[in-house]
Every structure is written in structure tokens, then in C-alpha cells.
Design an enzyme around this catalytic site. Structure first.
Site, PDB file in Angstrom:
ATOM      1  N   HIS A 145       0.841  -1.196   0.000  1.00 27.46           N
ATOM      2  CA  HIS A 145       0.000   0.000   0.000  1.00 27.46           C
ATOM      3  C   HIS A 145       0.872   1.239   0.000  1.00 27.46           C
ATOM      4  CE1 HIS A 145       0.564  -1.509   4.094  1.00 27.46           C
ATOM      5  NE2 HIS A 145       0.625  -0.238   4.482  1.00 27.46           N
ATOM      6  N   HIS A 165       0.961   5.067   1.164  1.00 31.99           N
ATOM      7  CA  HIS A 165       0.331   6.075   2.020  1.00 31.99           C
ATOM      8  C   HIS A 165       0.440   7.425   1.296  1.00 31.99           C
ATOM      9  CE1 HIS A 165       0.410   3.831   6.009  1.00 31.99           C
ATOM     10  NE2 HIS A 165       1.342   3.149   5.358  1.00 31.99           N
TER      11      HIS A 165
HETATM   12  P1  5GP Z   1       1.544   0.086   7.434  1.00 36.38           P
HETATM   13  O1  5GP Z   1       1.813   0.234   8.886  1.00 36.38           O
HETATM   14  O2  5GP Z   1       1.470  -1.361   7.034  1.00 36.38           O
HETATM   15  O3  5GP Z   1       2.457   0.876   6.543  1.00 36.38           O
HETATM   16  O4  5GP Z   1       0.128   0.736   7.175  1.00 36.38           O
HETATM   17  C1  5GP Z   1      -1.070   0.066   7.419  1.00 36.38           C
HETATM   18  C2  5GP Z   1      -2.105   1.130   7.606  1.00 36.38           C
HETATM   19  O5  5GP Z   1      -3.374   0.510   7.529  1.00 36.38           O
HETATM   20  C3  5GP Z   1      -2.028   1.846   8.942  1.00 36.38           C
HETATM   21  O6  5GP Z   1      -1.800   3.222   8.730  1.00 36.38           O
HETATM   22  C4  5GP Z   1      -3.372   1.557   9.580  1.00 36.38           C
HETATM   23  O7  5GP Z   1      -3.898   2.659  10.288  1.00 36.38           O
HETATM   24  C5  5GP Z   1      -4.231   1.202   8.392  1.00 36.38           C
HETATM   25  N1  5GP Z   1      -5.312   0.296   8.707  1.00 36.38           N
HETATM   26  C6  5GP Z   1      -5.218  -0.877   9.408  1.00 36.38           C
HETATM   27  N2  5GP Z   1      -6.429  -1.449   9.488  1.00 36.38           N
HETATM   28  C7  5GP Z   1      -7.291  -0.642   8.828  1.00 36.38           C
HETATM   29  C8  5GP Z   1      -8.692  -0.717   8.576  1.00 36.38           C
HETATM   30  O8  5GP Z   1      -9.389  -1.645   8.974  1.00 36.38           O
HETATM   31  N3  5GP Z   1      -9.245   0.300   7.868  1.00 36.38           N
HETATM   32  C9  5GP Z   1      -8.501   1.344   7.391  1.00 36.38           C
HETATM   33  N4  5GP Z   1      -9.149   2.294   6.688  1.00 36.38           N
HETATM   34  N5  5GP Z   1      -7.176   1.445   7.616  1.00 36.38           N
HETATM   35  C10 5GP Z   1      -6.585   0.463   8.327  1.00 36.38           C
END
Ligand code: 5GP
Length: 155
Positions: free
Chosen positions: A141, A143
Site C-alpha cells: 500500500h 500512504h
Molecule cells: P503500514 O503500517 O502497514 O504501513 O500501514 C497500514 C495502515 O493501515 C495503517 O496506517 C493503519 O492505520 C491502516 N489500517 C489498518 N487497518 C485498517 C482498517 O481496517 N481500515 C482502514 N481504513 N485502515 C486500516
């Protein structure tokens, strides 16, 4: 139990079932960071979002890409842009030549959404990868963060 509680429980159960760790887990983020994903193709919470099994605020969608607001925003605008088909891309470090198109599409979509969100003065793109990169969901993903002054170096 409220819908919000149900969503949280779902997230915890999905994260727990796809990460292997023997130590107690204090939070979802810690749970994810404490272990490596057991299977690059294992489903994550994002599959449930793609399949509309749990709600999200979608800001862009086409046949290849979905973009929705992060549930824990780190800026006034915080959007996640994901491929609808993971195809082994649990993270950027798993990229192969066959992923050229989708990787370009994710970044180009980020630019379109930045424009749509009115981030004309700038924005930040982040792709966390692996435990040291603070990745918590193993479905690649992008951001998109904006609406405030960013700092550098990043933490
Ligand atoms: P990472 O930490 O893997 O770079 O980012 C994962 C992101 O997914 C985090 O910023 C977290 O807040 C978001 N996230 C996790 N679970 C959910 C969810 O159920 N819904 C949404 N909209 N975002 C989520």
C-alpha cells in the site's frame, strides 16, 4: 457489541492469524511488527476492505486499484492506495518485473488523488516495508499524506 468493536475484533483476528509470534501482543501495530508474515499471499484486512466486508471511506476506485482513508490518520489527509489483486506483492521488497504496471499505477493514482484532495502545496508518499520499515499490513500500500507541513528526516 458495536460495529466499531466488531471491526476492531476482525482486524485483530486477521492480524493474529497471519503473523507468528510467541510473545504477548499489546496492540495491533506491535503484533504486526513483532513478527514476519507467515505467507506473502495470506489474506489481510485489506482483502475485507476490497470485498466490502468491512466498511471504509473509499476516495477512488477502478478495476485495478482501491484508495480509502486510513483508519488512524497521521495527517489531515491520509489515504491508502492498494492493488485490488495482491499477486504476491505483500510488500515492495517482493516486487518482480511483472509488477511494473501496478507499481506505476499506484503512484500515478496517488498523484490523481492528491489533486482530487486539493493537496496543491505538496504531499508525502510513504511505502513501509517489513518489520524495520514499520509495515503492519502485508498487502502493498502507498500512504498519501497531506494537509500539514511534513518534517524531515522521517522518524
Ligand atoms: P503500514 O503500517 O502497514 O504501513 O500501514 C497500514 C495502515 O493501515 C495503517 O496506517 C493503519 O492505520 C491502516 N489500517 C489498518 N487497518 C485498517 C482498517 O481496517 N481500515 C482502514 N481504513 N485502515 C486500516
Amino acid at each position: 457489541m458495536s460495529g466499531k468493536d466488531n471491526n476492531k475484533r476482525d482486524r485483530i483476528s486477521v492480524l493474529s492469524s497471519h503473523f507468528s509470534s510467541s510473545r504477548p501482543m499489546a496492540s495491533e501495530k506491535e503484533a504486526a511488527l513483532a513478527a514476519t508474515p507467515s505467507d506473502a499471499d495470506a489474506p489481510t484486512i485489506f482483502d475485507k476492505i476490497i470485498n466490502k466486508e468491512i466498511p471504509s471511506t473509499v476516495v477512488y476506485e477502478d478495476d485495478k486499484v482501491l484508495a480509502f482513508r486510513d483508519i488512524t490518520p497521521q495527517a489531515p489527509t491520509h489515504i491508502l492506495i492498494i492493488p485490488k489483486v495482491k499477486d504476491g506483492l505483500s510488500g515492495l521488497s517482493k516486487a518482480e518485473e511483472r509488477h511494473f504496471d501496478i507499481l506505476g499505477r499506484l503512484l500515478y493514482t496517488a498523484k490523481l488523488i492528491a489533486k482530487q484532495e486539493g493537496l496543491d502545496d505538496g504531499f508525502r508518499i510513504v511505502i513501509n516495508d517489513g518489520p524495520k520499515g514499520c509495515q503492519s499490513v502485508y498487502h502493498i500500500h502507498v500512504h498519501l499524506l497531506g494537509g500539514r507541513q511534513m518534517n524531515w528526516p522521517a522518524g
